[in-house]
Write a protein that holds these residues in place. Structure first.
Motif, PDB file in Angstrom:
ATOM      1  N   TYR A  35       0.825  -1.224   0.000  1.00  9.47           N
ATOM      2  CA  TYR A  35       0.000   0.000   0.000  1.00  9.47           C
ATOM      3  C   TYR A  35       0.851   1.263   0.000  1.00  9.47           C
ATOM      4  CZ  TYR A  35      -3.317  -3.600   0.881  1.00  9.47           C
ATOM      5  OH  TYR A  35      -4.040  -4.755   0.750  1.00  9.47           O
ATOM      6  N   ASP A  36       2.151   1.090   0.213  1.00  3.67           N
ATOM      7  CA  ASP A  36       3.048   2.264   0.167  1.00  3.67           C
ATOM      8  C   ASP A  36       3.730   2.418  -1.187  1.00  3.67           C
ATOM      9  OD1 ASP A  36       4.241   1.808   3.596  1.00  3.67           O
ATOM     10  OD2 ASP A  36       2.472   2.859   2.765  1.00  3.67           O
ATOM     11  N   GLU A  41      -3.046   4.891  -5.211  1.00  2.00           N
ATOM     12  CA  GLU A  41      -3.164   5.802  -4.058  1.00  2.00           C
ATOM     13  C   GLU A  41      -1.774   6.115  -3.500  1.00  2.00           C
ATOM     14  OE1 GLU A  41      -4.760   2.900  -4.424  1.00  2.00           O
ATOM     15  OE2 GLU A  41      -6.779   3.671  -4.919  1.00  2.00           O
ATOM     16  N   ALA A  42      -0.896   5.099  -3.477  1.00  2.00           N
ATOM     17  CA  ALA A  42       0.471   5.311  -2.974  1.00  2.00           C
ATOM     18  C   ALA A  42       1.198   6.335  -3.861  1.00  2.00           C
ATOM     19  CB  ALA A  42       1.231   3.987  -2.975  1.00  2.00           C
ATOM     20  N   PHE A  43       0.982   6.215  -5.186  1.00  2.00           N
ATOM     21  CA  PHE A  43       1.653   7.124  -6.119  1.00  2.00           C
ATOM     22  C   PHE A  43       1.141   8.550  -5.939  1.00  2.00           C
ATOM     23  CE2 PHE A  43       4.408   7.965  -9.560  1.00  2.00           C
ATOM     24  CZ  PHE A  43       3.764   8.733 -10.514  1.00  2.00           C
ATOM     25  N   ALA A  44      -0.149   8.665  -5.642  1.00  2.00           N
ATOM     26  CA  ALA A  44      -0.733  10.008  -5.425  1.00  2.00           C
ATOM     27  C   ALA A  44      -0.237  10.582  -4.102  1.00  2.00           C
ATOM     28  CB  ALA A  44      -2.258   9.899  -5.420  1.00  2.00           C
ATOM     29  N   ARG A  45      -0.017   9.702  -3.126  1.00  2.00           N
ATOM     30  CA  ARG A  45       0.352  10.152  -1.781  1.00  2.00           C
ATOM     31  C   ARG A  45       1.839  10.454  -1.671  1.00  2.00           C
ATOM     32  NH1 ARG A  45      -1.773   6.084   0.572  1.00  2.00           N
ATOM     33  NH2 ARG A  45       0.121   4.811   0.790  1.00  2.00           N
ATOM     34  N   VAL A  50       7.423   5.880  -4.355  1.00  2.00           N
ATOM     35  CA  VAL A  50       7.046   4.872  -5.361  1.00  2.00           C
ATOM     36  C   VAL A  50       8.066   4.858  -6.489  1.00  2.00           C
ATOM     37  CG1 VAL A  50       5.302   4.199  -7.062  1.00  2.00           C
ATOM     38  CG2 VAL A  50       4.592   4.991  -4.781  1.00  2.00           C
ATOM     39  N   LEU A  51       8.453   6.038  -6.971  1.00  2.00           N
ATOM     40  CA  LEU A  51       9.433   6.087  -8.070  1.00  2.00           C
ATOM     41  C   LEU A  51      10.745   5.461  -7.628  1.00  2.00           C
ATOM     42  CD1 LEU A  51       8.788   9.652  -9.573  1.00  2.00           C
ATOM     43  CD2 LEU A  51       8.104   7.422 -10.522  1.00  2.00           C
ATOM     44  N   ARG A  52      11.151   5.696  -6.361  1.00  2.00           N
ATOM     45  CA  ARG A  52      12.419   5.145  -5.867  1.00  2.00           C
ATOM     46  C   ARG A  52      12.340   3.612  -5.770  1.00  2.00           C
ATOM     47  NH1 ARG A  52      13.316   7.945  -1.162  1.00  2.00           N
ATOM     48  NH2 ARG A  52      12.467   6.408   0.027  1.00  2.00           N
ATOM     49  N   PHE A  53      11.192   3.088  -5.351  1.00  2.00           N
ATOM     50  CA  PHE A  53      11.023   1.619  -5.240  1.00  2.00           C
ATOM     51  C   PHE A  53      11.266   0.962  -6.592  1.00  2.00           C
ATOM     52  CE2 PHE A  53       9.521  -2.376  -3.754  1.00  2.00           C
ATOM     53  CZ  PHE A  53       8.575  -2.873  -4.628  1.00  2.00           C
ATOM     54  N   TYR A  54      10.678   1.549  -7.647  1.00  2.00           N
ATOM     55  CA  TYR A  54      10.833   0.924  -8.971  1.00  2.00           C
ATOM     56  C   TYR A  54      12.180   1.259  -9.594  1.00  2.00           C
ATOM     57  CZ  TYR A  54       6.132  -0.754  -8.580  1.00  2.00           C
ATOM     58  OH  TYR A  54       5.019  -1.434  -8.130  1.00  2.00           O
ATOM     59  N   ARG A 141       5.041   7.632 -14.996  1.00  2.00           N
ATOM     60  CA  ARG A 141       4.944   6.648 -13.919  1.00  2.00           C
ATOM     61  C   ARG A 141       5.463   5.320 -14.448  1.00  2.00           C
ATOM     62  NH1 ARG A 141      -0.880   3.914 -12.990  1.00  2.00           N
ATOM     63  NH2 ARG A 141       0.469   2.072 -12.965  1.00  2.00           N
ATOM     64  N   PRO A 142       5.789   4.369 -13.546  1.00  2.00           N
ATOM     65  CA  PRO A 142       6.192   3.046 -14.021  1.00  2.00           C
ATOM     66  C   PRO A 142       5.053   2.370 -14.804  1.00  2.00           C
ATOM     67  CG  PRO A 142       6.756   3.330 -11.699  1.00  2.00           C
ATOM     68  CD  PRO A 142       5.895   4.510 -12.076  1.00  2.00           C
ATOM     69  N   HIS A 143       5.404   1.658 -15.879  1.00  2.00           N
ATOM     70  CA  HIS A 143       4.375   0.959 -16.689  1.00  2.00           C
ATOM     71  C   HIS A 143       4.106  -0.388 -16.018  1.00  2.00           C
ATOM     72  CE1 HIS A 143       1.962  -0.146 -20.069  1.00  2.00           C
ATOM     73  NE2 HIS A 143       2.801  -1.059 -20.540  1.00  2.00           N
ATOM     74  N   ILE A 144       3.557  -0.307 -14.814  1.00  2.00           N
ATOM     75  CA  ILE A 144       3.322  -1.478 -13.957  1.00  2.00           C
ATOM     76  C   ILE A 144       1.837  -1.511 -13.612  1.00  2.00           C
ATOM     77  CG2 ILE A 144       3.817  -2.501 -11.680  1.00  2.00           C
ATOM     78  CD1 ILE A 144       6.276  -2.524 -13.435  1.00  2.00           C
ATOM     79  N   VAL A 145       1.245  -2.705 -13.567  1.00  2.00           N
ATOM     80  CA  VAL A 145      -0.150  -2.835 -13.116  1.00  2.00           C
ATOM     81  C   VAL A 145      -0.131  -2.875 -11.585  1.00  2.00           C
ATOM     82  CG1 VAL A 145      -2.211  -4.260 -13.144  1.00  2.00           C
ATOM     83  CG2 VAL A 145      -0.802  -4.094 -15.208  1.00  2.00           C
ATOM     84  N   TRP A 146      -0.605  -1.835 -10.970  1.00  2.00           N
ATOM     85  CA  TRP A 146      -0.624  -1.788  -9.501  1.00  2.00           C
ATOM     86  C   TRP A 146      -1.851  -2.499  -8.953  1.00  2.00           C
ATOM     87  CZ3 TRP A 146       0.982   3.989  -9.932  1.00  2.00           C
ATOM     88  CH2 TRP A 146       2.371   4.066  -9.957  1.00  2.00           C
ATOM     89  N   PHE A 147      -1.818  -2.833  -7.696  1.00  2.00           N
ATOM     90  CA  PHE A 147      -2.982  -3.484  -7.074  1.00  2.00           C
ATOM     91  C   PHE A 147      -4.197  -2.560  -7.220  1.00  2.00           C
ATOM     92  CE2 PHE A 147      -1.410  -7.311  -5.172  1.00  2.00           C
ATOM     93  CZ  PHE A 147      -0.032  -7.098  -5.179  1.00  2.00           C
TER      94      PHE A 147
END
Ligand code: APR
Length: 225
Positions: A35-36, A41-45, A50-54, A141-147
């Protein structure tokens, strides 16, 4: 008509290339909350987190290598029609030589516009930074399917699985739907084999090879006609 082999893969096939799985001990979801780092929602928050994780995972991917399991599946293409349906966002199937790969959960080596999803860009292993924008000025944003997001390739993947003459499942806990539901798309007479050293996936009628991907895929290939 050539025998069609469909291979459904998860993080376990890339574990032997040194990439973390999600739900094993020390997996990614032990270090980070989904969720982080893996929801809209994590990307908006907290875009930076999120960018660093990917970015971290993309850098790790650059120094990883495809392994024997990836390569053996690619080599099968000389004898069979082979389609890889992967939940992995790494490019190790492609780097191992596979030419028909469907990525259900997106691709680390691509970025897309956060406002215009049709705008997708190959970025290789480069970081995505705050302020990097698409051609229409929206943050990348990452081209990833988020939950919680749609899985655009799902129908295509289900169609492929329905046309399988054999289904091989390698290195997935089959805990995430709708990807896990693909297993039920094969006809009852189609043989299913699972390669996984851990608790075999919940596929009751499958044959299990309880080994790591490299050894287990090699055993399975050795048994092919
Ligand atoms: N060889 C083969 N399988 C392995 C190996 C190995 N060396 N090591 C671990 N495994 C198996 C584990 O036993 C487990 O069944 O790989 C599987 C990994 O399961 P998960 O960590 O849940 O990964 P995965 O099934 O790919 O997760 C699916 O969840 O978080 C989301 O989007 C993410 O695509 C991911 C999805």
């Amino acid at each position: 008509m050539q025998n069609h082999i469909v291979v459904l893969t998860g993080a376990g096939i890339s574990a032997e290339s040194g990439l973390s799985t999600f739900r094993d001990n020390g997996g990614l979801w032990e270090e980070h909350s989904v969720y982080d780092v893996a929801t809209p929602e994590a990307f908006a928050r907290n875009q930076e987190l999120v960018l660093r994780f990917y970015n971290d995972r993309r850098r790790q991917l650059e120094s990883a290598q495809s392994n024997q399991a990836h390569r053996l599946l690619a080599e099968l293409e000389s004898r069979y029609r082979v389609t890889v349906v992967t939940q992995n966002v790494d490019d190790l199937h492609e780097r191992g030589g596979s030419s028909n790969v469907i990525h259900l959960h997106g691709e680390l080596t691509k970025a897309r516009s956060s406002r215009h999803p049709e705008l997708v860009y190959d970025i290789g292993y480069r970081d995505i930074r705050q302020g990097d924008t698409c051609e229409r000025g929206a943050q990348l944003r990452p081209h990833i399917v988020w939950f919680g997001e749609e899985v655009p390739m799902l129908d295509r993947a289900a169609e492929v699985v329905r046309s399988a003459d054999q289904l091989l499942i390698v290195g997935t806990s089959l805990q995430v739907y709708p990807a896990a539901g693909l297993v039920y798309e094969v006809d009852r007479e189609i043989p299913i084999t699972v390669v996984d050293p851990g608790e075999p996936a919940s596929v009751s009628r499958a044959r299990f090879i309880c080994k790591g991907a490299c050894e287990g895929v090699a055993d399975w290939v050795a048994g092919l006609p």
